[in-house]
Write a protein that holds these residues in place. Structure first.
Motif, PDB file in Angstrom:
ATOM      1  N   ALA A  43       0.669  -1.044   0.043  1.00  0.00           N
ATOM      2  CA  ALA A  43       0.032  -0.037   0.056  1.00  0.00           C
ATOM      3  C   ALA A  43       0.996   1.305  -0.001  1.00  0.00           C
ATOM      4  O   ALA A  43       0.489   2.187  -0.625  1.00  0.00           O
ATOM      5  CB  ALA A  43      -0.976  -0.117   1.120  1.00  0.00           C
ATOM      6  N   ASP A  88      -7.896   4.251   5.662  1.00  0.00           N
ATOM      7  CA  ASP A  88      -6.821   3.795   6.554  1.00  0.00           C
ATOM      8  C   ASP A  88      -6.173   4.908   7.074  1.00  0.00           C
ATOM      9  O   ASP A  88      -5.315   5.618   6.277  1.00  0.00           O
ATOM     10  CB  ASP A  88      -6.161   2.645   5.841  1.00  0.00           C
ATOM     11  N   LEU A 101      -2.049   4.519   7.269  1.00  0.00           N
ATOM     12  CA  LEU A 101      -1.529   4.524   6.108  1.00  0.00           C
ATOM     13  C   LEU A 101      -1.640   6.096   5.413  1.00  0.00           C
ATOM     14  O   LEU A 101      -0.748   6.472   4.832  1.00  0.00           O
ATOM     15  CB  LEU A 101      -2.382   3.723   5.008  1.00  0.00           C
ATOM     16  N   GLN A 121      -7.863   1.423   2.292  1.00  0.00           N
ATOM     17  CA  GLN A 121      -6.575   1.721   1.796  1.00  0.00           C
ATOM     18  C   GLN A 121      -6.731   2.127   0.496  1.00  0.00           C
ATOM     19  O   GLN A 121      -6.076   3.289  -0.136  1.00  0.00           O
ATOM     20  CB  GLN A 121      -5.630   0.488   1.749  1.00  0.00           C
TER      21      GLN A 121
END
Length: 292
Positions: free
Chosen positions: A40, A95, A98, A230
């Motif tokens: 990711a 997310d 992230l 994500q």
């Protein structure tokens, strides 16, 4: 207000406050997530560092506009994700971990890529001699001083005084938003007579950059079969750039208000597309169950 105060004091101060506020929200664990979510992080970083500048350059060449505004559009495209992307990711049920990782990582990498890509844009749209207006070494140092250094100071404060840092983070966010609003208003006042022409020339390009970047991020996440949170995170990270930094580079380092107009308009329009991303995320990502 004199132009020198605006470009030499207000712009760097606003950006430093934004980055200090981001630093107050970061902990070392945020950077360790690079090992936890390698695919990711790689997808998001490639989209931000490579795909987005290429997209910005293509739009700048495809849509007719003044050369200075074309350069300004490329500067927006090469800037890192902004702190606003972290909030939008949270509201979209993306997310967040992230998002913070990608924002921090892109802020580091773009210290090196911004001067290089901006000089290419200056040479392409303003002629061979224009690139000397942005010395690479000096620009890297200036971007470091107004982005990475405040971020590092914010992280140090968060590490040493976690409680006060969390309270200060909220205040810094409000102050940064107020300063950004003031900067945009001042830019629009100074260039008010040219604004209709600016919007006619650059409005379409700005909307295209914002929407296509967000769509590219979403499709990249789907292509690599990342989880929905994500995918939404990467779409927002790629689509929401640090408009304050773009204004600081164009109106401050390059001292060209015309180049700053795309960044100022982008900083307003991105909240509209951001709202769309939030609504999309809340529709496709189920709410996390409450702990029992």
């Amino acid at each position: 207000m004199q132009s020198s105060f605006f470009t030499l004091v207000l712009l760097p101060l606003a950006l430093a406050i934004v980055m200090l506020g981001m630093g107050l929200s970061l902990v070392p664990e945020d950077f360790k997530r690079i090992r936890r979510y390698p695919r990711a992080v790689a997808v998001g970083t490639v989209c931000q560092i490579l795909l987005l500048p290429l997209l910005g350059g293509w739009i700048a060449m495809a849509v007719p506009m003044e050369p200075a505004m074309a350069v300004g559009l490329v500067v927006v495209a090469v800037c890192p994700g902004g702190p606003s992307s972290n909030l939008m990711t949270y509201l979209a049920r993306g997310d967040v971990a992230l998002s913070v990782t990608l924002t921090a990582l892109s802020s580091i990498v773009t210290v090196f890529t911004i001067p290089l890509v901006t000089n290419l844009a200056l040479r392409r749209f303003l002629g061979e001699g224009a690139a000397i207006a942005l010395p690479v070494g000096t620009t890297m140092l200036q971007i470091f001083l107004i982005t990475l250094l405040p971020t590092a100071i914010g992280m140090a404060i968060r590490h040493r005084f976690p409680g006060p840092a969390r309270r200060l983070e909220r205040q810094m966010g409000r102050l940064a938003a107020a300063l950004l609003g003031l900067i945009i208003v001042l830019l629009l006042i100074r260039e008010g007579s040219k604004l209709p022409g600016f919007l006619a020339q650059a409005g379409l390009a700005i909307v295209m950059l914002n929407l296509l970047a967000m769509l590219a991020g979403l499709l990249a996440g789907k292509l690599f079969r990342l989880p929905l949170p994500q995918q939404v995170c990467i779409a927002i990270e790629v689509g929401i750039q640090n408009g304050t930094l773009a204004i600081a580079i164009t109106a401050g380092l390059l001292n060209n208000p015309d180049m700053a107009v795309p960044a100022a308009v982008y900083s307003l329009l991105m909240y509209g597309t951001g709202l769309g991303a939030i609504l999309y995320g809340r529709r496709v990502i189920p709410m996390a169950p409450l702990p029992k």
